[in-house]
Design a protein around this motif. Structure first.
Motif, PDB file in Angstrom:
ATOM      1  N   LEU A  17       0.162  -5.120   7.213  1.00 59.08           N
ATOM      2  CA  LEU A  17       1.428  -4.463   6.927  1.00 59.08           C
ATOM      3  C   LEU A  17       1.320  -2.954   7.127  1.00 59.08           C
ATOM      4  CD1 LEU A  17       4.340  -4.677   5.872  1.00 59.08           C
ATOM      5  CD2 LEU A  17       3.432  -4.468   3.547  1.00 59.08           C
ATOM      6  N   LEU A  18       0.201  -2.371   6.702  1.00 57.39           N
ATOM      7  CA  LEU A  18       0.000  -0.930   6.901  1.00 57.39           C
ATOM      8  C   LEU A  18      -0.057  -0.582   8.387  1.00 57.39           C
ATOM      9  CD1 LEU A  18      -2.647  -0.159   4.135  1.00 57.39           C
ATOM     10  CD2 LEU A  18      -0.233   0.465   4.127  1.00 57.39           C
ATOM     11  N   ALA A  19      -0.654  -1.463   9.190  1.00 64.57           N
ATOM     12  CA  ALA A  19      -0.700  -1.229  10.635  1.00 64.57           C
ATOM     13  C   ALA A  19       0.695  -1.266  11.235  1.00 64.57           C
ATOM     14  CB  ALA A  19      -1.593  -2.272  11.303  1.00 64.57           C
ATOM     15  N   LEU A  20       1.518  -2.205  10.790  1.00 63.91           N
ATOM     16  CA  LEU A  20       2.883  -2.291  11.296  1.00 63.91           C
ATOM     17  C   LEU A  20       3.710  -1.078  10.885  1.00 63.91           C
ATOM     18  CD1 LEU A  20       3.586  -6.095  10.634  1.00 63.91           C
ATOM     19  CD2 LEU A  20       3.057  -4.987  12.817  1.00 63.91           C
ATOM     20  N   ILE A  21       3.551  -0.660   9.638  1.00 68.87           N
ATOM     21  CA  ILE A  21       4.273   0.527   9.176  1.00 68.87           C
ATOM     22  C   ILE A  21       3.809   1.767   9.944  1.00 68.87           C
ATOM     23  CG2 ILE A  21       4.627   2.059   7.196  1.00 68.87           C
ATOM     24  CD1 ILE A  21       4.463  -0.405   5.401  1.00 68.87           C
ATOM     25  N   GLY A  22       2.519   1.813  10.256  1.00 74.40           N
ATOM     26  CA  GLY A  22       1.983   2.957  10.980  1.00 74.40           C
ATOM     27  C   GLY A  22       2.497   3.084  12.393  1.00 74.40           C
ATOM     28  N   CYS A  23       3.105   2.023  12.910  1.00 71.77           N
ATOM     29  CA  CYS A  23       3.698   2.101  14.251  1.00 71.77           C
ATOM     30  C   CYS A  23       4.969   2.946  14.269  1.00 71.77           C
ATOM     31  CB  CYS A  23       3.998   0.697  14.772  1.00 71.77           C
ATOM     32  SG  CYS A  23       2.525  -0.297  15.094  1.00 71.77           S
ATOM     33  N   LEU A  24       5.560   3.179  13.097  1.00 66.80           N
ATOM     34  CA  LEU A  24       6.744   4.025  13.037  1.00 66.80           C
ATOM     35  C   LEU A  24       6.350   5.466  13.373  1.00 66.80           C
ATOM     36  CD1 LEU A  24       8.323   2.632   9.732  1.00 66.80           C
ATOM     37  CD2 LEU A  24       8.946   2.065  12.101  1.00 66.80           C
ATOM     38  N   PRO A  25       7.114   6.143  14.220  1.00 66.13           N
ATOM     39  CA  PRO A  25       6.714   7.475  14.706  1.00 66.13           C
ATOM     40  C   PRO A  25       6.434   8.478  13.589  1.00 66.13           C
ATOM     41  CG  PRO A  25       8.559   6.644  15.978  1.00 66.13           C
ATOM     42  CD  PRO A  25       8.369   5.694  14.848  1.00 66.13           C
ATOM     43  N   ARG A  26       7.233   8.461  12.545  1.00 70.23           N
ATOM     44  CA  ARG A  26       7.079   9.477  11.501  1.00 70.23           C
ATOM     45  C   ARG A  26       5.902   9.204  10.568  1.00 70.23           C
ATOM     46  NH1 ARG A  26      13.324  10.650   9.487  1.00 70.23           N
ATOM     47  NH2 ARG A  26      14.123  11.360  11.520  1.00 70.23           N
ATOM     48  N   LEU A  27       5.393   7.980  10.585  1.00 68.54           N
ATOM     49  CA  LEU A  27       4.333   7.617   9.650  1.00 68.54           C
ATOM     50  C   LEU A  27       2.971   7.471  10.324  1.00 68.54           C
ATOM     51  CD1 LEU A  27       6.234   4.965   7.495  1.00 68.54           C
ATOM     52  CD2 LEU A  27       5.845   7.382   6.975  1.00 68.54           C
ATOM     53  N   GLY A  28       2.918   7.686  11.628  1.00 71.67           N
ATOM     54  CA  GLY A  28       1.669   7.505  12.355  1.00 71.67           C
ATOM     55  C   GLY A  28       0.558   8.415  11.871  1.00 71.67           C
ATOM     56  N   SER A  29       0.918   9.623  11.423  1.00 69.89           N
ATOM     57  CA  SER A  29      -0.105  10.573  10.974  1.00 69.89           C
ATOM     58  C   SER A  29      -0.761  10.148   9.668  1.00 69.89           C
ATOM     59  CB  SER A  29       0.522  11.962  10.801  1.00 69.89           C
ATOM     60  OG  SER A  29       1.564  11.921   9.830  1.00 69.89           O
ATOM     61  N   MET A  30      -0.172   9.167   8.976  1.00 66.63           N
ATOM     62  CA  MET A  30      -0.722   8.705   7.695  1.00 66.63           C
ATOM     63  C   MET A  30      -1.632   7.492   7.841  1.00 66.63           C
ATOM     64  SD  MET A  30       0.589  10.897   5.714  1.00 66.63           S
ATOM     65  CE  MET A  30       0.185  10.208   4.116  1.00 66.63           C
ATOM     66  N   LEU A  31      -1.882   7.051   9.084  1.00 67.84           N
ATOM     67  CA  LEU A  31      -2.657   5.830   9.285  1.00 67.84           C
ATOM     68  C   LEU A  31      -4.079   5.953   8.742  1.00 67.84           C
ATOM     69  CD1 LEU A  31      -1.634   4.502  12.820  1.00 67.84           C
ATOM     70  CD2 LEU A  31      -1.518   3.259  10.664  1.00 67.84           C
ATOM     71  N   GLY A  32      -4.682   7.128   8.859  1.00 67.01           N
ATOM     72  CA  GLY A  32      -6.036   7.313   8.344  1.00 67.01           C
ATOM     73  C   GLY A  32      -6.111   7.082   6.849  1.00 67.01           C
ATOM     74  N   TYR A  33      -5.126   7.592   6.119  1.00 61.49           N
ATOM     75  CA  TYR A  33      -5.099   7.387   4.669  1.00 61.49           C
ATOM     76  C   TYR A  33      -4.758   5.943   4.342  1.00 61.49           C
ATOM     77  CZ  TYR A  33      -5.214  12.457   4.620  1.00 61.49           C
ATOM     78  OH  TYR A  33      -5.578  13.751   4.816  1.00 61.49           O
ATOM     79  N   ALA A  34      -3.953   5.297   5.195  1.00 63.17           N
ATOM     80  CA  ALA A  34      -3.671   3.873   5.009  1.00 63.17           C
ATOM     81  C   ALA A  34      -4.955   3.054   5.156  1.00 63.17           C
ATOM     82  CB  ALA A  34      -2.629   3.409   6.021  1.00 63.17           C
ATOM     83  N   ALA A  35      -5.801   3.447   6.130  1.00 64.54           N
ATOM     84  CA  ALA A  35      -7.075   2.750   6.318  1.00 64.54           C
ATOM     85  C   ALA A  35      -7.971   2.894   5.099  1.00 64.54           C
ATOM     86  CB  ALA A  35      -7.783   3.291   7.559  1.00 64.54           C
ATOM     87  N   LEU A  36      -7.811   3.978   4.383  1.00 66.50           N
ATOM     88  CA  LEU A  36      -8.644   4.218   3.200  1.00 66.50           C
ATOM     89  C   LEU A  36      -8.302   3.253   2.065  1.00 66.50           C
ATOM     90  CD1 LEU A  36     -10.849   6.132   2.128  1.00 66.50           C
ATOM     91  CD2 LEU A  36      -9.034   7.627   1.292  1.00 66.50           C
ATOM     92  N   VAL A  37      -7.042   2.915   1.908  1.00 62.66           N
ATOM     93  CA  VAL A  37      -6.629   2.044   0.802  1.00 62.66           C
ATOM     94  C   VAL A  37      -6.539   0.574   1.224  1.00 62.66           C
ATOM     95  CG1 VAL A  37      -5.371   3.908  -0.314  1.00 62.66           C
ATOM     96  CG2 VAL A  37      -4.152   2.410   1.259  1.00 62.66           C
ATOM     97  N   ALA A  38      -6.572   0.303   2.527  1.00 62.21           N
ATOM     98  CA  ALA A  38      -6.367  -1.065   3.013  1.00 62.21           C
ATOM     99  C   ALA A  38      -7.370  -2.077   2.462  1.00 62.21           C
ATOM    100  CB  ALA A  38      -6.388  -1.073   4.546  1.00 62.21           C
ATOM    101  N   PRO A  39      -8.668  -1.733   2.271  1.00 60.01           N
ATOM    102  CA  PRO A  39      -9.610  -2.755   1.776  1.00 60.01           C
ATOM    103  C   PRO A  39      -9.550  -2.993   0.272  1.00 60.01           C
ATOM    104  CG  PRO A  39     -10.731  -0.964   2.989  1.00 60.01           C
ATOM    105  CD  PRO A  39      -9.370  -0.489   2.649  1.00 60.01           C
ATOM    106  N   LEU A  40      -8.722  -2.255  -0.469  1.00 61.76           N
ATOM    107  CA  LEU A  40      -8.768  -2.344  -1.930  1.00 61.76           C
ATOM    108  C   LEU A  40      -8.428  -3.739  -2.469  1.00 61.76           C
ATOM    109  CD1 LEU A  40      -7.314   1.131  -3.000  1.00 61.76           C
ATOM    110  CD2 LEU A  40      -9.700   0.384  -2.884  1.00 61.76           C
ATOM    111  N   PRO A  41      -7.397  -4.441  -1.951  1.00 62.66           N
ATOM    112  CA  PRO A  41      -7.165  -5.804  -2.471  1.00 62.66           C
ATOM    113  C   PRO A  41      -8.369  -6.723  -2.287  1.00 62.66           C
ATOM    114  CG  PRO A  41      -5.249  -5.034  -1.259  1.00 62.66           C
ATOM    115  CD  PRO A  41      -6.320  -4.033  -1.023  1.00 62.66           C
ATOM    116  N   ALA A  42      -9.044  -6.606  -1.147  1.00 64.11           N
ATOM    117  CA  ALA A  42     -10.230  -7.444  -0.911  1.00 64.11           C
ATOM    118  C   ALA A  42     -11.346  -7.083  -1.875  1.00 64.11           C
ATOM    119  CB  ALA A  42     -10.703  -7.273   0.531  1.00 64.11           C
ATOM    120  N   LEU A  43     -11.507  -5.800  -2.158  1.00 65.34           N
ATOM    121  CA  LEU A  43     -12.552  -5.379  -3.092  1.00 65.34           C
ATOM    122  C   LEU A  43     -12.273  -5.919  -4.489  1.00 65.34           C
ATOM    123  CD1 LEU A  43     -15.085  -3.717  -3.646  1.00 65.34           C
ATOM    124  CD2 LEU A  43     -13.625  -1.716  -3.987  1.00 65.34           C
TER     125      LEU A  43
END
Length: 565
Positions: A17-43
């Motif tokens: 879902l974070l990857a799909l949201i990151g495809c939006l032009p205005r949110l692309g710059s936040m993808l790095g921070y999205a990658a930081l929180v993405a593994p938290l549910p698995a952890l």
């Protein structure tokens, strides 16, 4: 739904879902921070009670679950992706293609986490394929000729592996009478199948591409050096373990007693452990040395797996130990990969702390510190069995010779190739590296799960048994460094030799005016000039991937037709 079931659902879907949201032009710059929180549910899921989530409407009935072994894999996978993402925020701070990198990162993470919770083969294969092909973008991120060549060889090997996996899964499903798609049922049914040997071969070899088995390892020493450092860390620490996890899930471990298969796996593991060590010490790139070290360590896990075909009753005791060994290797090797960039960016870091941060993971991998010492002692304790070859423990002990030599070579290369005008290290890189080192060191106390870990000071005799091989290796390394030959092998070993051999052969034939006509049905072979300027495997890879895919599909179909007749 319970909290565990929600976490099962979010483990693969949250990064997607974070990857799909990151495809939006205005949110692309936040993808790095999205990658930081993405593994938290698995952890979080890795510390939750065991539970299952049935989704009958998804992919012919998907089943997601967390089991004790998968929880261990989820722990180190999510931690390594988390720490590497933090490191990557600093590493890619000036990279204009960072958005593309983080998008592929999230897709690869989705596949890596999804396969760890998939109990059915359709979901498992879907996530495995997503991880494999999304990771291609991470390998070729630099887009230079070296990266593209490594990416092509990675794709060729990946496609060959995927076709073997599909053939094995189709035959495994047929073994159940197509009555079940659950991995557990297929593993149990393989034993009764007339094609048991073929199924084991397909699954072992197909997933062996990802695990870096000898002769299937070619992509590893090529892909790791060209990938960005955070990608190298997860490639070697987490994604290579997907092959091991697949073996745990789909091979008939505990069901099949086949000493022949067991001996084959043991010998393959020893070849990887010692052969990769020999080739790795002749590398000139620190990342290439670490790539061969990963092949060597996966060899140790492969030979341990072979023991389960000789003594199936050992499965219940050995699998948790192998999972802990995988955890140790993932975090330790991740820390070593993350340390590589500090040879050019160590301004402002105390030399003592940086050296200690590089030395501790190396000592752990050798088996002299932290999780490495505990993992090796646990593994040896389980393999002291009457039914196993008497030379197995000795061989396992001597494998530390290869590991010690590789770590000495790695640390020496870092020192020799350090920049004399270093850049200032980004604080996020420092924090991600420090977190990985500390987690690796404290893994026996924090992440051992149900395993009974005995402190090293309470088993001094066993610990002293780990010291003599590294000590001998250190003395040999000192002598060789003073009087030994300075041999070097290129990254990719046999691939490079094959390329050069074929090109030399064609050049010789040209000199003798005996060059055969190039096949017109192979695109990309129009001229000898092109052939001489680029290695033949690269020419094939450039335009024949689809052709190769088709051939493997036909071969897999023929195998199925023959075995079912």
């Amino acid at each position: 739904m319970t909290l565990t079931q929600w976490l099962l659902l979010l483990t693969p879907l949250f990064p997607l879902l974070l990857a799909l949201i990151g495809c939006l032009p205005r949110l692309g710059s936040m993808l790095g921070y999205a990658a930081l929180v993405a593994p938290l549910p698995a952890l979080l899921l890795s510390f939750m009670p065991l539970e299952q989530l049935n989704m009958s409407a998804l992919l012919l009935g998907s089943v997601w679950q967390n089991l004790p072994v998968s929880n261990t894999f989820l722990t180190f996978t999510s931690l390594l992706w988390l720490f590497s993402a933090l490191y990557g925020l600093g590493y890619l701070r000036k990279d204009p293609a960072a958005r593309r990198f983080w998008l592929l990162w999230l897709l690869t993470l989705t596949g890596n986490l999804g396969l760890l919770i998939s109990a059915d083969i359709i979901g498992f294969y879907t996530f495995f394929a997503l991880m494999t092909f999304a990771a291609y973008g991470l390998v070729i991120h630099q887009r230079d000729s070296t990266a593209l060549r490594a990416g092509r060889i990675y794709l060729i090997m990946a496609l060959m592996g995927e076709m073997l996996i599909l053939a094995g899964l189709f035959l495994g499903s047929a073994a159940t009478g197509h009555s079940s798609l659950l991995s557990e049922d297929i593993a149990a049914a393989i034993v009764e199948s007339a094609d048991a040997g073929l199924i084991v071969f397909c699954l072992f070899s197909g997933f062996g591409v990802k695990a870096g088995l000898p002769l299937l390892h070619f992509w590893l020493p090529l892909a790791h050096p060209v990938a960005p450092t955070p990608a190298s860390a997860v490639l070697s620490g987490a994604m290579i373990k997907a092959g091991l996890f697949a073996w745990f899930s789909l091979l008939p471990l505990g069901y099949m007693q086949e000493p022949t298969w067991g001996l084959i796996l043991i010998l393959i593991g020893l070849l990887a452990a010692f052969g990769a060590g020999l080739i790795g010490v002749m590398q000139a790139s620190p990342k290439a040395v670490l790539a061969y070290s990963s092949i060597s360590q996966m060899g140790i896990m492969t030979l341990s797996l072979g023991c389960l075909f000789i003594l199936p009753d050992l499965t219940v005791l050995l699998l948790p130990v192998l999972a802990f060994y995988a955890l140790h290797h993932a975090l330790t090797k991740g820390a070593l990969f993350l340390s590589v960039s500090f040879k050019d960016a160590y301004q402002g870091i105390p030399v003592f702390l940086l050296g200690l941060g590089m030395l501790l993971p190396a000592l752990s991998l050798i088996g002299l510190f932290g999780s490495g010492a505990q993992a090796k002692l646990l593994l040896k304790a389980q393999l002291y069995q009457d039914g196993l070859p008497g030379w197995l423990i000795t061989s396992l002990t001597l494998s530390a010779l290869a590991t010690t030599a590789l770590m000495l070579r790695f640390l020496w290369l870092l020192w020799q190739q350090r920049s004399h005008q270093p850049e200032t290290a980004d604080w996020r890189m420092q924090l991600g590296f420090a977190a990985t080192v500390l987690t690796s060191a404290l893994a026996p106390q924090l992440l051992a799960g149900s395993l009974q870990i005995t402190p090293l000071y309470q088993q001094p005799a066993a610990y002293m048994g780990l010291l003599w091989v590294p000590a001998i290796t250190l003395a040999m390394a000192w002598l060789i460094s003073r009087k030994g030959p300075a041999w070097r092998l290129p990254q990719g070993d046999l691939v490079v030799l094959l390329e050069r051999g074929i090109v030399a052969l064609w050049q010789r034939l040209k000199q003798l005016n005996q060059v055969p006509v190039l096949p017109t049905w192979l695109p990309g072979m129009e001229s000898l000039k092109t052939l001489y300027n680029l290695p033949l495997p690269e020419q094939l890879a450039k335009s024949q991937i689809a052709w190769l895919f088709g051939v493997v599909v036909v071969v897999a179909t023929l195998i199925m037709a023959v075995t079912q007749s």
